[in-house]
Design a protein around this motif. Structure first.
Motif, mmCIF file in Angstrom:
data_model
loop_
_atom_site.group_PDB
_atom_site.id
_atom_site.type_symbol
_atom_site.label_atom_id
_atom_site.label_comp_id
_atom_site.label_asym_id
_atom_site.label_seq_id
_atom_site.Cartn_x
_atom_site.Cartn_y
_atom_site.Cartn_z
ATOM 1 N N TYR A 226 0.924 -1.016 -0.477
ATOM 2 C CA TYR A 226 -0.047 -0.057 -0.128
ATOM 3 C C TYR A 226 0.914 0.899 -0.156
ATOM 4 O O TYR A 226 1.676 1.613 0.587
ATOM 5 C CB TYR A 226 -0.750 -0.061 1.389
ATOM 6 N N THR B 252 -8.120 -1.380 2.241
ATOM 7 C CA THR B 252 -8.114 -2.671 1.917
ATOM 8 C C THR B 252 -8.006 -3.052 -0.064
ATOM 9 O O THR B 252 -9.698 -3.470 -0.244
ATOM 10 C CB THR B 252 -8.495 -3.829 2.527
ATOM 11 N N SER C 153 -8.527 -6.273 -2.020
ATOM 12 C CA SER C 153 -8.656 -7.899 -2.099
ATOM 13 C C SER C 153 -8.678 -8.706 -3.900
ATOM 14 O O SER C 153 -8.485 -7.918 -4.883
ATOM 15 C CB SER C 153 -9.827 -7.853 -1.530
#
Length: 123
Positions: A60, A69, A71
């Motif tokens: 990040y 986040t 995914s």
């Protein structure tokens, strides 16, 4: 050839949340490293987050750690970016991209790009 399409952008107030999606078509993106980048008006495109094909490694940008986040669901050929506690400085066009190989935090190693989705954080 893999085609990428982003969705989920919009206008949100500071402190709000959005979830971006990146859908791949043409062939499976399993095996590719995937990344999110963003570009604000008058600025260069910058790295936001990236995830390895197995989801075993993520990276990040410092300013989004703890708020965003990344995914992916390889079975569905979709990658996500959950963005919480959004700030006005997060306002940009967000792009997804993929590459063969390990995570990189610059744009040039990524070979396929989506068209982008606008995220605006404003009261």
């Amino acid at each position: 050839q893999v085609q990428l399409v982003e969705s989920g952008g919009g206008l949100v107030q500071p402190g709000g949340s959005l979830r971006l999606s990146c859908a791949a078509s043409g062939r499976t993106f399993s095996g590719y490293t995937m990344g999110w980048f963003r570009q604000a008006p008058g600025k260069e495109r910058e790295f936001v987050a990236a995830i390895s094909w197995s989801s075993g490694e993520v990276n990040y940008k410092d300013s989004v750690k703890g708020r965003f986040t990344i995914s992916r669901d390889n079975a569905k050929n979709v990658m996500y970016l959950q963005m919480n506690s959004l700030k006005p400085e997060d306002t940009a066009v967000y792009y997804c991209a993929l590459r063969v190989g390990t995570i990189r935090v610059v744009t040039t190693p990524y070979t396929n790009w989506g068209q982008g989705t606008q995220v605006t954080v404003s009261s």
